[in-house]
Design a protein around this motif. Sequence first.
Motif, PDB file in Angstrom:
ATOM      1  N   ARG A 196       0.834  -1.194   0.000  1.00 30.30           N
ATOM      2  CA  ARG A 196       0.000   0.000   0.000  1.00 30.30           C
ATOM      3  C   ARG A 196       0.878   1.257   0.000  1.00 30.30           C
ATOM      4  O   ARG A 196       0.594   2.230  -0.670  1.00 30.30           O
ATOM      5  CB  ARG A 196      -0.897  -0.002   1.248  1.00 30.30           C
ATOM      6  CG  ARG A 196      -1.959   1.101   1.250  1.00 30.30           C
ATOM      7  CD  ARG A 196      -2.870   0.956   2.476  1.00 30.30           C
ATOM      8  NE  ARG A 196      -2.125   1.035   3.725  1.00 30.30           N
ATOM      9  CZ  ARG A 196      -1.778   2.192   4.323  1.00 30.30           C
ATOM     10  NH1 ARG A 196      -2.141   3.354   3.810  1.00 30.30           N
ATOM     11  NH2 ARG A 196      -1.111   2.172   5.462  1.00 30.30           N
ATOM     12  N   GLY A 199       3.826   0.762  -3.212  1.00 28.91           N
ATOM     13  CA  GLY A 199       3.342   0.308  -4.512  1.00 28.91           C
ATOM     14  C   GLY A 199       4.091  -0.917  -4.977  1.00 28.91           C
ATOM     15  O   GLY A 199       4.780  -1.590  -4.207  1.00 28.91           O
TER      16      GLY A 199
ATOM     17  N   TRP B 261       1.960   4.945 -10.980  1.00 35.30           N
ATOM     18  CA  TRP B 261       1.563   4.667  -9.607  1.00 35.30           C
ATOM     19  C   TRP B 261       1.902   5.841  -8.693  1.00 35.30           C
ATOM     20  O   TRP B 261       1.075   6.294  -7.883  1.00 35.30           O
ATOM     21  CB  TRP B 261       2.273   3.391  -9.101  1.00 35.30           C
ATOM     22  CG  TRP B 261       2.010   3.160  -7.651  1.00 35.30           C
ATOM     23  CD1 TRP B 261       0.905   2.586  -7.098  1.00 35.30           C
ATOM     24  CD2 TRP B 261       2.839   3.564  -6.570  1.00 35.30           C
ATOM     25  NE1 TRP B 261       0.992   2.592  -5.745  1.00 35.30           N
ATOM     26  CE2 TRP B 261       2.172   3.199  -5.377  1.00 35.30           C
ATOM     27  CE3 TRP B 261       4.080   4.211  -6.478  1.00 35.30           C
ATOM     28  CZ2 TRP B 261       2.701   3.442  -4.120  1.00 35.30           C
ATOM     29  CZ3 TRP B 261       4.603   4.457  -5.236  1.00 35.30           C
ATOM     30  CH2 TRP B 261       3.915   4.077  -4.072  1.00 35.30           C
ATOM     31  N   TRP B 262       3.106   6.352  -8.843  1.00 36.31           N
ATOM     32  CA  TRP B 262       3.605   7.425  -7.968  1.00 36.31           C
ATOM     33  C   TRP B 262       2.717   8.667  -8.052  1.00 36.31           C
ATOM     34  O   TRP B 262       2.440   9.315  -7.051  1.00 36.31           O
ATOM     35  CB  TRP B 262       5.047   7.756  -8.385  1.00 36.31           C
ATOM     36  CG  TRP B 262       5.954   8.257  -7.302  1.00 36.31           C
ATOM     37  CD1 TRP B 262       5.880   8.035  -5.971  1.00 36.31           C
ATOM     38  CD2 TRP B 262       7.127   9.054  -7.507  1.00 36.31           C
ATOM     39  NE1 TRP B 262       6.940   8.638  -5.331  1.00 36.31           N
ATOM     40  CE2 TRP B 262       7.721   9.281  -6.246  1.00 36.31           C
ATOM     41  CE3 TRP B 262       7.758   9.589  -8.630  1.00 36.31           C
ATOM     42  CZ2 TRP B 262       8.893  10.021  -6.077  1.00 36.31           C
ATOM     43  CZ3 TRP B 262       8.918  10.318  -8.463  1.00 36.31           C
ATOM     44  CH2 TRP B 262       9.486  10.533  -7.205  1.00 36.31           C
ATOM     45  N   SER B 264      -0.332   8.885  -8.905  1.00 35.21           N
ATOM     46  CA  SER B 264      -1.733   8.711  -8.512  1.00 35.21           C
ATOM     47  C   SER B 264      -1.843   8.470  -7.014  1.00 35.21           C
ATOM     48  O   SER B 264      -2.909   8.242  -6.475  1.00 35.21           O
ATOM     49  CB  SER B 264      -2.311   7.497  -9.232  1.00 35.21           C
ATOM     50  OG  SER B 264      -1.669   6.325  -8.721  1.00 35.21           O
ATOM     51  N   HIS B 265      -0.744   8.519  -6.352  1.00 35.44           N
ATOM     52  CA  HIS B 265      -0.624   7.967  -5.016  1.00 35.44           C
ATOM     53  C   HIS B 265      -0.378   9.083  -4.017  1.00 35.44           C
ATOM     54  O   HIS B 265       0.432   9.954  -4.249  1.00 35.44           O
ATOM     55  CB  HIS B 265       0.578   7.009  -5.037  1.00 35.44           C
ATOM     56  CG  HIS B 265       0.943   6.473  -3.706  1.00 35.44           C
ATOM     57  ND1 HIS B 265       0.240   5.485  -3.092  1.00 35.44           N
ATOM     58  CD2 HIS B 265       1.963   6.777  -2.879  1.00 35.44           C
ATOM     59  CE1 HIS B 265       0.807   5.206  -1.939  1.00 35.44           C
ATOM     60  NE2 HIS B 265       1.852   5.987  -1.781  1.00 35.44           N
ATOM     61  N   GLU B 267      -0.295   8.211  -0.430  1.00 34.54           N
ATOM     62  CA  GLU B 267      -0.445   7.440   0.793  1.00 34.54           C
ATOM     63  C   GLU B 267       0.507   7.886   1.904  1.00 34.54           C
ATOM     64  O   GLU B 267       0.131   8.009   3.048  1.00 34.54           O
ATOM     65  CB  GLU B 267      -0.207   5.959   0.485  1.00 34.54           C
ATOM     66  CG  GLU B 267      -0.761   5.027   1.527  1.00 34.54           C
ATOM     67  CD  GLU B 267      -2.277   5.109   1.592  1.00 34.54           C
ATOM     68  OE1 GLU B 267      -2.805   5.406   2.676  1.00 34.54           O
ATOM     69  OE2 GLU B 267      -2.935   4.883   0.553  1.00 34.54           O
TER      70      GLU B 267
END
Lengths: 285, 285, 285, 285, 285, 285
Positions: A196, A199, B261-262, B264-265, B267
């Motif tokens: 999570r 990634g 990914w980065w 859109s992330h 976290e």
Amino acid sequence: MTSNLPSVWLHELTWEEVASYLRTRDTILVPFGTTEQHGPAGPLGLDGYVAIALAEDAARKAGVLTAPPLWYGDSSHHLGFPGTISLRTETLMQVVYDVVRSLARHGFRRILLINGHKWTNLAALTSAARNIREFELPGVWTAVADPMYLARGIASAIKHANEHHAGELEVSHVLYKFPHTIRTGRLSDAACDFDRLLGPFGTSDLFAVGGRDTIDQPWTSSEQRSAAPTGQFSSNRAATAETGKQYHEYMVERLVEFLAWWQSHDELSTPASAKAPRREGEELP
Amino acid sequence: MTSNLPSVWLHELTWEEVASYLRTRDTILVPFGTTEQHGPAGPLGLDGYVAIALAEDAARKAGVLTAPPLWYGDSSHHLGFPGTISLRTETLMQVVYDVVRSLARHGFRRILLINGHKWTNLAALTSAARNIREFELPGVWTAVADPMYLARGIASAIKHANEHHAGELEVSHVLYKFPHTIRTGRLSDAACDFDRLLGPFGTSDLFAVGGRDTIDQPWTSSEQRSAAPTGQFSSNRAATAETGKQYHEYMVERLVEFLAWWQSHDELSTPASAKAPRREGEELP
Amino acid sequence: MTSNLPSVWLHELTWEEVASYLRTRDTILVPFGTTEQHGPAGPLGLDGYVAIALAEDAARKAGVLTAPPLWYGDSSHHLGFPGTISLRTETLMQVVYDVVRSLARHGFRRILLINGHKWTNLAALTSAARNIREFELPGVWTAVADPMYLARGIASAIKHANEHHAGELEVSHVLYKFPHTIRTGRLSDAACDFDRLLGPFGTSDLFAVGGRDTIDQPWTSSEQRSAAPTGQFSSNRAATAETGKQYHEYMVERLVEFLAWWQSHDELSTPASAKAPRREGEELP
Amino acid sequence: MTSNLPSVWLHELTWEEVASYLRTRDTILVPFGTTEQHGPAGPLGLDGYVAIALAEDAARKAGVLTAPPLWYGDSSHHLGFPGTISLRTETLMQVVYDVVRSLARHGFRRILLINGHKWTNLAALTSAARNIREFELPGVWTAVADPMYLARGIASAIKHANEHHAGELEVSHVLYKFPHTIRTGRLSDAACDFDRLLGPFGTSDLFAVGGRDTIDQPWTSSEQRSAAPTGQFSSNRAATAETGKQYHEYMVERLVEFLAWWQSHDELSTPASAKAPRREGEELP
Amino acid sequence: MTSNLPSVWLHELTWEEVASYLRTRDTILVPFGTTEQHGPAGPLGLDGYVAIALAEDAARKAGVLTAPPLWYGDSSHHLGFPGTISLRTETLMQVVYDVVRSLARHGFRRILLINGHKWTNLAALTSAARNIREFELPGVWTAVADPMYLARGIASAIKHANEHHAGELEVSHVLYKFPHTIRTGRLSDAACDFDRLLGPFGTSDLFAVGGRDTIDQPWTSSEQRSAAPTGQFSSNRAATAETGKQYHEYMVERLVEFLAWWQSHDELSTPASAKAPRREGEELP
Amino acid sequence: MTSNLPSVWLHELTWEEVASYLRTRDTILVPFGTTEQHGPAGPLGLDGYVAIALAEDAARKAGVLTAPPLWYGDSSHHLGFPGTISLRTETLMQVVYDVVRSLARHGFRRILLINGHKWTNLAALTSAARNIREFELPGVWTAVADPMYLARGIASAIKHANEHHAGELEVSHVLYKFPHTIRTGRLSDAACDFDRLLGPFGTSDLFAVGGRDTIDQPWTSSEQRSAAPTGQFSSNRAATAETGKQYHEYMVERLVEFLAWWQSHDELSTPASAKAPRREGEELP
């Protein structure tokens, strides 16, 4: 052999005892730890205990000396947890330069840094160990050992979970050697959800082999505290002194094997001048 | 999207074009190479070509920008071969700090360092990328990609020998993208005998998985020149542009995947203040 | 009170235990030693043992914590004797800055550096302890204690000779607390002839009071080895565990007295912002 | 002569090709650029293009090598404009030291730094080029060339306005050699009002001769952005490739002339030891 | 003898005059002052005046040279008062290294640093004076003199109060030698209440002998301004030029005595190479 | 106005006098000299005398303060001549940072560095004056004045030869203001043959206007000693106090003019926060 010396620890010896050792030997270990959180069950000094345990037992078995431990390392990403004390990478490099320079003055020519911390200390230790040879002391050999690379041959066989910060193996290790420092009642399955957080390009096992394509994503101490609120990155519930014993003995055996090879070996080409025996107390050029 | 910009290379754009990009994007790549010998067949700039090729194609596919390359890296162990130019570890760290600080001033918040050099650059790049976040710029994300970790999933499948410095994969890579720089007539099986040099604890394949228990033994440039008189550490006789293409495309695909990914992330926890949008040109605190 | 914690040593505690301590306390000790020759009878780690003994017992009596010891200090003038390991002054200052910065992050506000080394460590420790307050952390108080200043009130009464490096008092101290590290068979009257070496402006007793007009004349490690071939600067023949006990207890009592005063005291003016309580884990500005 | 080598660029050669060059030659150029805004018409990499163009053509004509370019320079006053990436002065000095040290290891004895940036890079480049000779490498000659001083003999004759940052001459230069990087539609008369900003002691023309009494008044990046909102300091409306060609060829001719003189010249006294031929790969003292 | 030179001040001489001096002598003094507040009666430059007065008169009497003064020192704790200018400890150490290195190049072998500042300069001066010998210039002797240690034999006899910053003795000293800089109308009994501020472990008299057990508690400039609102730490009401004369002459006499001893003395062992006469202008190794 | 203060020199004032000045003014000068050889006729401190003369008279006329002089500068190329004392470029930059930081603490907002040294100090002074503004103190204005740029309007009119190190103008200047330091009997036509040494790209007149295309060729101290055995680079035979007076008064007038303009001027945009009045003694952020 150090068998005639009262201790393998340099700081427990007098200078005359060290001089006597140097008449026939030129090897020394230097343990590097940290003071950083290791979750609810592990002490802040865990990495130092790891390095001390390895250095002491390898030194005894190989009949060599070990310098006193450095309890402080590069732990900035743990600063979100009370008690963590971190040196900057640059400071740690300077400490390594100074320690190696000092030892070289006395005629130590094989200096093995033993890192109890894994990852983040390694940048400083390996760079400094390399740079000091290239730019100042070509006649002195340095090497860096770390459990993450040293125990590849046994880790998978004895652990029950992915191994990461404060995980089963390093906790078992210290439980075996310094049991009073582990709060066994606090062992748990607490773990980071690396997928999570990082990634598809993160890694959740320091001993993972082959595994994934990875990209390094450093996190800050405050991100880390969010990501791993207990400070523990992987389960240590299964930690036992017995596992620690196997892990420890495997690594000590590897270190002793390496020291035997290293001390019998003269293959790497060094300038003739560097090979000339240096007399005790003699000034370096 | 950078589709409306005339280039993915920052240094080919005007500041107004960059300002326009920053209105919707906050990602940039930074390629790090070296100027170091790569044997009789490879150019001194090989690592820079690797980093440039990856950065340019990943930037194009992901629609992001790339900063101009740094052609100089941490290559001190290659200084025994004419033409090698090395920055000290400490200098390279300062360059990374300055580059990241500068980019952060403009609102870049995702900075991906692309290392073409493998091993020795990584200590500086990963330390600096981590330290700058912890101590100065917690609101800026950094990451470091390197073929050695990025191409694990394909390397074994396409190479014919152990892969090390100036080996089949990296030579194939540059042969594919910058063919004029490879002396194909000088490809050969020249290789280091790592076992003889480093004993049972060395490694002869940068992509080796699982493999051996290892201990890092840095060597000096003069030892290296003795150990590998051609400068090549592993066979590159089988190098082909086709292998280079597969290797390259695999890595570009991974980078593009990571960037998607980065971007859109969100976290990792960052301080609220760091999340506040920074206006173009605004002073950092 | 630390009475509910299993140890006064930070590295033996978990971060949660430290967090619990910080809810009511803000004091910590940091012991600084060296690895330097202490003559034929004293171990290389003597200064570290001094600092550890003082820190541990003062911490227990005062109910405060102590960080793990630094075994390396500024000992360059002892490098002529095998085993001495010295940090440069600049490196030691950086270590102090990093340690204090880290502790301040967690809310420690009273940080007492305990120096076991006397003279040469003090330049780095006192400068760094002062600079970090002025330029970075005005809300954190630092202090530096050293036997040379702390035991003025008892030294003359219990020693039988001038006290200098490896002299009666410091050897007695370690003989009392870590008897296995003293080679009692090697106690002797060996001493430097300071008058011959340094002329009318030297000093031969670190506790001399009033005494001479002095001028500091630093010597090199090779001069020192000539001047004091055994490494011992003043007689330690009269060293006994009993003298060590008196010396130790006097200093521990002084430290406890100081800590009591320090913790009850809020006289020095600090900026209002610095006085605001810092929450555990909170970022420093 | 490099006529038998496939490129003048060091990074396009193998180490063996460089070794062959060094058997008869000892000269190398090193181009220094920046990544800094150059107004609405010029690319961020303009200074790098200038340095590359000069280095490449001078190297070809003089039959010498050129190292790969440094795209990053000392541009802090441009940090108010998106895309500018600046090294601190201290970092740039360290890069120069490292590059010169590396080249000296191989036997390069004439190292000409070519600065495309004018003013602010020069403090670092000239200091570092001087210091490295005095304190480390007296047997290696360094020199620094910059358009501002190199083109005095032609600038006034070919330009139509005062020449300053992003002005007619440097834009013409890059328009001639790298036309795709100039946005010709954005050429304009935008200019700083230096008199209003800097009073009677400023200068508005980098090639001004005799001119005014001046006092250096550094400005910050945010002041600069106010003072020159487009980033351009002087008119470049009249920029043409033809002007660029004249300017470029004049400077290349000067560089070739200098190189011819420099390589035939042995007037400056150097210590005998430094004059001894250094064998390829040999360690420096 | 410098009797044939027109001045004892190096900066008033030509290089030929210095060369002539160096044919028979190898001693030089270097005065270190500060620019820091000295209360309502004392000038900001007081410490510099002290160092200048001592250096000039000792140089005259001993027939040696003195370098020009450094007016800036380590005064950060006085930065709360307008006009104070402070070098960081690290900067001051670098200045000392550079000054000693330069003097050593010319053949000066006895370099006496004269500190007018007391306490806080001493950490930098004594460390740097020691380190430069150990690590770079073992053949050059350094020494550091300071009123606090130099005038022990007279201070108590001539002062009427505890002596601390801006106190009776140092004000008297400057009143005697540079009367125009003392505002005699502002002499007063203003003083810090050290007991209240620093508790039982502070010291209120820099010349106190035997006295208390002490612990160093550095304060910040803003704490100091609260604690000593006038900037004066101890009474200077009794200051007179006559007291200054006695104090000054006593210290000059001590310095001359020391210089005579130092110059006739060759006891400290130095490497043979260092003892070889260095010819004027000769390069250092 | 400083008319009510007893001196323009900061170090002759008390802190209360400086506080009173700061209630209405915010300007200060800082003179930078060197200790470097100036040929057979000029004193080692010549550059310091130049800076002191300019600072003192400009301060008096403009009613502003001047800090005490720095007698040490960046003079490494003069180290071949006895008596020269040089700071490294990096050290001098740190001194400038520290001096500016200290002055800024008190509310000085216009800090004019006056360089008596020409060329080689300028790299450090201008870089440091720029960097400190950009990275730390945007609300403080710095400027750097140097005779080489300040006296362009008069130099050619009053000198009889090319002007270079130890030339007619600077010797005349000091002859006018500090006549006892010039050995008038040693004035001569001694000069470097720059064309022979530096070829067609050197410059033999620091005030040359338009002149040649130049390339910077730094020389070492030992090369310089060969090239200019007397230490003098250009004729000073025609030096007179009268020429010095004209030169001095011209420059003082320029400085006063600049100060008047600077103090009335608020054009450069600074962040609002920086414009807020800073109270005396207030902490910087």
